[in-house]
Design a protein around this motif. Structure first.
Motif, PDB file in Angstrom:
ATOM      1  N   ALA A 154      18.526  15.559  -2.530  1.00  0.00           N
ATOM      2  CA  ALA A 154      18.943  14.183  -2.235  1.00  0.00           C
ATOM      3  C   ALA A 154      18.025  13.182  -1.867  1.00  0.00           C
ATOM      4  O   ALA A 154      16.849  13.691  -2.237  1.00  0.00           O
ATOM      5  N   HIS A 155      18.972  12.308  -2.259  1.00  0.00           N
ATOM      6  CA  HIS A 155      18.315  10.509  -2.922  1.00  0.00           C
ATOM      7  C   HIS A 155      16.866  10.155  -2.035  1.00  0.00           C
ATOM      8  O   HIS A 155      17.977  10.178  -0.772  1.00  0.00           O
ATOM      9  N   PRO A 156      15.669  10.536  -1.543  1.00  0.00           N
ATOM     10  CA  PRO A 156      15.333   9.235  -0.831  1.00  0.00           C
ATOM     11  C   PRO A 156      15.958   7.527  -0.652  1.00  0.00           C
ATOM     12  O   PRO A 156      16.687   6.836  -1.536  1.00  0.00           O
ATOM     13  N   LYS A 157      15.736   7.562   0.821  1.00  0.00           N
ATOM     14  CA  LYS A 157      16.549   6.537   0.894  1.00  0.00           C
ATOM     15  C   LYS A 157      16.012   5.018   1.295  1.00  0.00           C
ATOM     16  O   LYS A 157      16.306   4.428   1.198  1.00  0.00           O
ATOM     17  N   ASP A 158      14.529   5.451   0.679  1.00  0.00           N
ATOM     18  CA  ASP A 158      13.858   3.801   0.603  1.00  0.00           C
ATOM     19  C   ASP A 158      13.882   3.432  -1.460  1.00  0.00           C
ATOM     20  O   ASP A 158      13.260   2.704  -1.746  1.00  0.00           O
ATOM     21  N   ILE A 159      14.610   3.812  -1.681  1.00  0.00           N
ATOM     22  CA  ILE A 159      14.808   3.612  -3.073  1.00  0.00           C
ATOM     23  C   ILE A 159      16.223   3.685  -3.767  1.00  0.00           C
ATOM     24  O   ILE A 159      17.280   4.645  -3.377  1.00  0.00           O
ATOM     25  N   PRO A 160      16.703   2.027  -3.670  1.00  0.00           N
ATOM     26  CA  PRO A 160      17.669   1.514  -3.390  1.00  0.00           C
ATOM     27  C   PRO A 160      18.947   2.341  -4.810  1.00  0.00           C
ATOM     28  O   PRO A 160      18.346   2.525  -6.362  1.00  0.00           O
ATOM     29  N   ARG A 165       4.862   5.889  -2.338  1.00  0.00           N
ATOM     30  CA  ARG A 165       5.249   4.226  -0.938  1.00  0.00           C
ATOM     31  C   ARG A 165       4.530   5.690   0.410  1.00  0.00           C
ATOM     32  O   ARG A 165       4.692   4.812   0.943  1.00  0.00           O
ATOM     33  N   GLN A 166       4.900   6.998   0.113  1.00  0.00           N
ATOM     34  CA  GLN A 166       5.120   7.241   1.758  1.00  0.00           C
ATOM     35  C   GLN A 166       3.123   7.692   1.795  1.00  0.00           C
ATOM     36  O   GLN A 166       2.834   7.691   2.704  1.00  0.00           O
ATOM     37  N   ALA A 167       2.628   7.994   0.575  1.00  0.00           N
ATOM     38  CA  ALA A 167       0.998   8.612   0.663  1.00  0.00           C
ATOM     39  C   ALA A 167       0.399   6.136   1.343  1.00  0.00           C
ATOM     40  O   ALA A 167      -0.859   6.665   2.111  1.00  0.00           O
ATOM     41  N   LYS A 168       1.152   5.726   0.719  1.00  0.00           N
ATOM     42  CA  LYS A 168       0.316   4.245   0.788  1.00  0.00           C
ATOM     43  C   LYS A 168       0.977   3.991   2.281  1.00  0.00           C
ATOM     44  O   LYS A 168       0.006   3.665   2.627  1.00  0.00           O
ATOM     45  N   GLN A 169       1.730   4.867   3.028  1.00  0.00           N
ATOM     46  CA  GLN A 169       1.772   4.011   4.597  1.00  0.00           C
ATOM     47  C   GLN A 169       0.923   4.807   5.479  1.00  0.00           C
ATOM     48  O   GLN A 169       0.230   4.747   6.258  1.00  0.00           O
ATOM     49  N   GLN A 170       0.255   5.974   4.491  1.00  0.00           N
ATOM     50  CA  GLN A 170      -0.855   6.616   5.204  1.00  0.00           C
ATOM     51  C   GLN A 170      -2.485   5.905   5.019  1.00  0.00           C
ATOM     52  O   GLN A 170      -2.958   7.113   4.822  1.00  0.00           O
ATOM     53  N   GLY A 171      -2.212   4.916   3.772  1.00  0.00           N
ATOM     54  CA  GLY A 171      -3.389   4.701   4.007  1.00  0.00           C
ATOM     55  C   GLY A 171      -4.476   4.819   2.232  1.00  0.00           C
ATOM     56  O   GLY A 171      -5.882   5.034   2.518  1.00  0.00           O
ATOM     57  N   ARG A 172      -3.464   6.151   1.756  1.00  0.00           N
ATOM     58  CA  ARG A 172      -3.679   6.426   0.044  1.00  0.00           C
ATOM     59  C   ARG A 172      -2.854   5.493  -0.766  1.00  0.00           C
ATOM     60  O   ARG A 172      -1.992   5.173  -0.452  1.00  0.00           O
ATOM     61  N   ARG A 173      -3.858   4.920  -1.753  1.00  0.00           N
ATOM     62  CA  ARG A 173      -2.998   4.068  -2.685  1.00  0.00           C
ATOM     63  C   ARG A 173      -3.221   4.599  -3.955  1.00  0.00           C
ATOM     64  O   ARG A 173      -3.820   4.775  -4.236  1.00  0.00           O
ATOM     65  N   LEU A 174      -2.209   5.342  -4.502  1.00  0.00           N
ATOM     66  CA  LEU A 174      -2.225   6.470  -5.369  1.00  0.00           C
ATOM     67  C   LEU A 174      -1.512   5.308  -6.698  1.00  0.00           C
ATOM     68  O   LEU A 174      -0.731   4.452  -5.758  1.00  0.00           O
ATOM     69  N   ASN A 175      -1.542   4.982  -8.003  1.00  0.00           N
ATOM     70  CA  ASN A 175      -0.877   4.537  -8.906  1.00  0.00           C
ATOM     71  C   ASN A 175       0.218   5.867  -9.049  1.00  0.00           C
ATOM     72  O   ASN A 175       0.097   6.740  -8.461  1.00  0.00           O
ATOM     73  N   PHE A 176       0.889   5.497  -9.752  1.00  0.00           N
ATOM     74  CA  PHE A 176       2.288   6.762 -10.753  1.00  0.00           C
ATOM     75  C   PHE A 176       1.735   7.349 -11.529  1.00  0.00           C
ATOM     76  O   PHE A 176       2.393   8.723 -10.319  1.00  0.00           O
TER      77      PHE A 176
END
Length: 136
Positions: A5-11, A105-116
């Motif tokens: 399943a392709h992630p819906k938030d990635i166009p 992106r999910q981690a960012k929504q949870q307050g975690r800032r991760l680089n790629f």
């Protein structure tokens, strides 16, 4: 044959193309064969489509074939296979990058800032083993 399943938030840009002849598969494909995604447009099984994923790789452009299309609420869930093994391998790699970006992106929504790279390391540890393998 497995689909991811392709992630819906990635166009994902999907465009109809003239029928492309793909080499007939003499054997059922095992492992990763394609993706499943949501789209506002219905497609017919067997129809060829071109996919672009500029957010992950601006040069990414492959042609696949619709396997099935199901109505789901006000969208359509489609499965796209990639009969050319080189394209299939490429799509699998780009899909992994898409899933890593989705994880970041999910981690960012949870307050975690991760680089790629950090997101990739975590995603690989947690999910890589369950991602369908490519078997040619």
């Amino acid at each position: 044959m497995e689909f991811v399943a392709h992630p819906k938030d990635i166009p994902l840009h999907i465009e109809e193309v003239d029928t492309q002849s793909f080499q007939a598969n003499s054997l059922e494909m095992n492992g990763f064969a394609g993706i499943i995604c949501l789209t506002p447009q219905a497609y017919n099984p067997g129809q060829c489509v071109q996919l672009k994923l500029a957010e992950i790789d601006p040069n990414f452009c492959v042609t696949g074939r619709i396997v099935w299309c199901d109505k789901e609420a006000d969208e359509f869930r489609i499965a796209i296979e990639f009969p050319c093994k080189d394209d299939c391998y490429c799509v699998r790699m780009v899909e992994q990058l898409s899933h890593i970006e989705h994880y970041r992106r999910q981690a960012k929504q949870q307050g975690r800032r991760l680089n790629f790279n950090d997101a990739a390391a975590e995603w690989i540890q947690k999910f890589a083993a369950s991602f369908p393998a490519f078997t040619a």
